[in-house]
Design an enzyme around this catalytic site. Sequence first.
Site, short mmCIF file in Angstrom:
data_model
loop_
_atom_site.label_atom_id
_atom_site.label_comp_id
_atom_site.label_asym_id
_atom_site.label_seq_id
_atom_site.Cartn_x
_atom_site.Cartn_y
_atom_site.Cartn_z
N GLY A 1 0.83 -1.20 0.00
CA GLY A 1 0.00 0.00 0.00
C GLY A 1 0.86 1.25 0.00
O GLY A 1 1.98 1.25 -0.53
N ARG A 2 0.34 2.31 0.64
CA ARG A 2 1.02 3.61 0.65
C ARG A 2 2.48 3.52 1.06
O ARG A 2 3.38 4.00 0.36
CB ARG A 2 0.32 4.55 1.66
N ILE A 3 2.74 2.92 2.24
CA ILE A 3 4.10 2.96 2.78
C ILE A 3 5.04 2.06 1.98
O ILE A 3 6.15 2.47 1.62
CB ILE A 3 4.09 2.60 4.29
N GLU B 1 3.60 -3.21 23.58
CA GLU B 1 4.40 -1.97 23.57
C GLU B 1 4.07 -1.16 24.82
O GLU B 1 2.86 -0.99 25.11
CB GLU B 1 4.11 -1.16 22.30
N ARG C 1 2.87 -3.78 12.07
CA ARG C 1 2.29 -4.10 13.36
C ARG C 1 2.97 -5.34 13.94
O ARG C 1 3.23 -6.31 13.20
CB ARG C 1 0.79 -4.37 13.23
N HIS D 1 8.63 1.84 18.18
CA HIS D 1 7.48 2.33 17.40
C HIS D 1 7.69 3.81 17.07
O HIS D 1 6.88 4.67 17.42
CB HIS D 1 6.16 2.12 18.15
N ALA D 2 8.82 4.05 16.42
CA ALA D 2 9.27 5.42 16.18
C ALA D 2 9.31 5.77 14.70
O ALA D 2 9.67 6.90 14.34
CB ALA D 2 10.66 5.61 16.78
N ALA D 3 8.94 4.82 13.82
CA ALA D 3 9.10 5.06 12.38
C ALA D 3 8.29 6.27 11.92
O ALA D 3 8.67 6.96 10.98
CB ALA D 3 8.69 3.81 11.60
N1 LIG Z 1 5.67 2.00 12.69
C1 LIG Z 1 4.96 3.10 12.57
O1 LIG Z 1 5.24 4.12 13.17
C2 LIG Z 1 3.78 3.11 11.64
C3 LIG Z 1 3.29 4.33 11.20
C4 LIG Z 1 2.26 4.33 10.27
C5 LIG Z 1 1.70 3.14 9.85
N2 LIG Z 1 2.16 1.98 10.38
C6 LIG Z 1 1.57 0.71 9.93
O2 LIG Z 1 2.02 0.42 8.62
C7 LIG Z 1 1.09 -0.44 7.96
C8 LIG Z 1 0.87 -0.01 6.52
O3 LIG Z 1 0.38 1.30 6.46
P1 LIG Z 1 -0.05 1.92 5.04
O4 LIG Z 1 -0.30 3.36 5.27
O5 LIG Z 1 0.90 1.52 3.97
O6 LIG Z 1 -1.43 1.16 4.83
P2 LIG Z 1 -2.18 0.86 3.45
O7 LIG Z 1 -3.59 0.59 3.82
O8 LIG Z 1 -1.90 1.91 2.44
O9 LIG Z 1 -1.47 -0.48 2.93
C9 LIG Z 1 -1.71 -1.73 3.51
C10 LIG Z 1 -1.71 -2.74 2.37
O10 LIG Z 1 -1.82 -4.04 2.94
C11 LIG Z 1 -2.61 -4.82 2.05
N3 LIG Z 1 -3.14 -6.01 2.70
C12 LIG Z 1 -4.26 -6.12 3.46
N4 LIG Z 1 -4.44 -7.41 3.80
C13 LIG Z 1 -3.42 -8.12 3.26
C14 LIG Z 1 -3.07 -9.50 3.26
N5 LIG Z 1 -3.83 -10.43 3.88
N6 LIG Z 1 -1.95 -9.88 2.60
C15 LIG Z 1 -1.19 -8.95 1.96
N7 LIG Z 1 -1.49 -7.64 1.91
C16 LIG Z 1 -2.58 -7.23 2.56
C17 LIG Z 1 -3.70 -3.85 1.59
O11 LIG Z 1 -4.30 -4.30 0.38
C18 LIG Z 1 -2.91 -2.56 1.42
O12 LIG Z 1 -2.45 -2.39 0.09
C19 LIG Z 1 -0.16 -0.42 8.85
O13 LIG Z 1 -0.17 -1.61 9.61
C20 LIG Z 1 0.07 0.75 9.78
O14 LIG Z 1 -0.58 0.59 11.00
C21 LIG Z 1 3.19 1.93 11.24
O1 LIG Z 2 0.42 8.15 16.21
C1 LIG Z 2 1.40 7.45 16.36
O2 LIG Z 2 1.96 7.31 17.44
C2 LIG Z 2 1.95 6.79 15.17
O3 LIG Z 2 1.13 7.06 14.12
C3 LIG Z 2 2.04 5.32 15.31
O4 LIG Z 2 0.79 4.73 15.11
P1 LIG Z 2 0.52 4.11 13.66
O5 LIG Z 2 1.58 3.10 13.53
O6 LIG Z 2 -0.83 3.53 13.67
O7 LIG Z 2 0.55 5.25 12.73
#
Ligand SMILES: NC(=O)c1ccc[n+]([C@@H]2O[C@H](COP(=O)([O-])OP(=O)(O)OC[C@H]3O[C@@H](n4cnc5c(N)ncnc54)[C@H](O)[C@@H]3O)[C@@H](O)[C@H]2O)c1
Ligand SMILES: O=C(O)[C@H](O)COP(=O)(O)O
Length: 329
Positions: free
Chosen positions: A154-156, A265, A236, A284-286
Site C-alpha cells: 500500500g502507501r508505505i 508496547e 504491526r 514504534h518510532a518510524a
Molecule cells: N511504525 C509506525 O510508526 C507506523 C506508522 C504508520 C503506519 N504503520 C503501519 O504500517 C502499515 C501499513 O500502512 P499503510 O499506510 O501503507 O497502509 P495501506 O492501507 O496503504 O497499505 C496496507 C496494504 O496491505 C494490504 N493487505 C491487506 N491485507 C493483506 C493480506 N492479507 N496480505 C497482503 N497484503 C494485505 C492492503 O491491500 C494494502 O495495500 C499499517 O499496519 C500501519 O498501522 C506503522
Molecule cells: O500516532 C502514532 O503514534 C503513530 O502514528 C504510530 O501509530 P501508527 O503506527 O498507527 O501510525
Amino acid sequence: MSADVVITDATFPDVERERAVAEALGASFELCDCRTPEDVAAAVKGAKVAVVQFAELNAEAVEGLAPDATVIRYGVGYNNLDVAAMNKRNIQGVYVPDYCTSEVADHTAAMILAKLRKLEAFDTSVRAGDWAAVKIAKPMKAFGNTKIGFFGFGRIAQAVAERLAPFGFQFLATDPMFDEAKNNPLKVKGVSFEELICESDCISLHAPATRDTIGRMNADAFAKMKSTSYVVNSARGDLIDETALATALTNGEIAGASVDVFLQEPLAADSPLRSAPNLTMSPHAAWYSDVAVESLQSLVADEITRALTGKSARRPIPGSKPTEIQEAL
Ligand SMILES: NC(=O)c1ccc[n+]([C@@H]2O[C@H](COP(=O)([O-])OP(=O)(O)OC[C@H]3O[C@@H](n4cnc5c(N)ncnc54)[C@H](O)[C@@H]3O)[C@@H](O)[C@H]2O)c1
Ligand SMILES: O=C(O)[C@H](O)COP(=O)(O)O
C-alpha cells in the site's frame, strides 16, 4: 460522566491545539493517561469525541460513549479500536492515514539498507577489534541481485520501493489489491506469500493487523526463508510470532531482523526478543518527525472541530459508519 472531548492517551509534549478547538466550541476537554482497556472505558463514558493513540478501545468502552459520538485514532492503524462495536452504535471512526508515509518509508528503507550492508555487525566487530571485513560480511550480495519482498504493498510499501529503486533492487509483492499489469513503473512482481518468503532476501512487512495477517511470520515461514535473508517490520507487531522470530535468529534460520513494532508496547521485560541475536529494534518510532507530529495533531484538531460541529469526517475509517457527504481531502 467524562468531558465532551477525551484524549485517552497521547505521547506528544502537549495537546493544547486539541484543547483549544474543543474549548472554543464550548466543549469540556480532558487529557487522560489510560493504560488498560478498563481505564479507557471509564475515561470515555459519555464522551462525544474520544481520541485514542495506542490504548485499546474495546466494545465496553464503545458502549459507554454518547450517542452519535466520534472516535478518532491518532495514527494510521486502527486495530486497537473495536470498529464493529462502533458500527453497531452508529459511531463514526476517524483515522489519519496520510501524515507519516514519508517518515515510515524513510525509516524502513534505513532498516533494510542497514541490515543488507551489515552495519550493526560491522560496528560490533570493529568495537571488538576484529577488522576482517570480508569474513564478517560474507555472504554479501550486490544490490542488483537482491530481492526485496513486500508483504502488503500500500502507501508505505510503495514509498519504500520508490526510495530503494535507485539502488537497483528487484521487488516482489504479496497484496490482494496489487495488480502487476497496472501502473507498475518499478516492475514489482506480484507473488504468492509462499514465493515471497522463499525468494526474498529481505521481507518488509506493511500489511495491517487483520485476521488474515496476524502471525503470518511464524516458525513455518522462518523455516522456509533463506538462512541469508532478513525480515523487517514497521507495520504491526501482531504480524510476527515473536517467540518464533527469537528462535529463528538464535538458530541462524534467518540472518537477521529489524523491528519497530511489537506485540506488546512498550516491549515486555520478559520478551524473548531482548536477547535475540542480529536483531535491531526501535520503539514504534518510524512515524516520528517534527513535521509529522505537527501534521497529525493539526489534522486531529480539525477532525475534533468537525465532529463537534456536525460536519462529516475528512478521514473516515474504511468500513466505519458511512459519512453522508464525502468531502475531498
Ligand atoms: N511504525 C509506525 O510508526 C507506523 C506508522 C504508520 C503506519 N504503520 C503501519 O504500517 C502499515 C501499513 O500502512 P499503510 O499506510 O501503507 O497502509 P495501506 O492501507 O496503504 O497499505 C496496507 C496494504 O496491505 C494490504 N493487505 C491487506 N491485507 C493483506 C493480506 N492479507 N496480505 C497482503 N497484503 C494485505 C492492503 O491491500 C494494502 O495495500 C499499517 O499496519 C500501519 O498501522 C506503522
Ligand atoms: O500516532 C502514532 O503514534 C503513530 O502514528 C504510530 O501509530 P501508527 O503506527 O498507527 O501510525
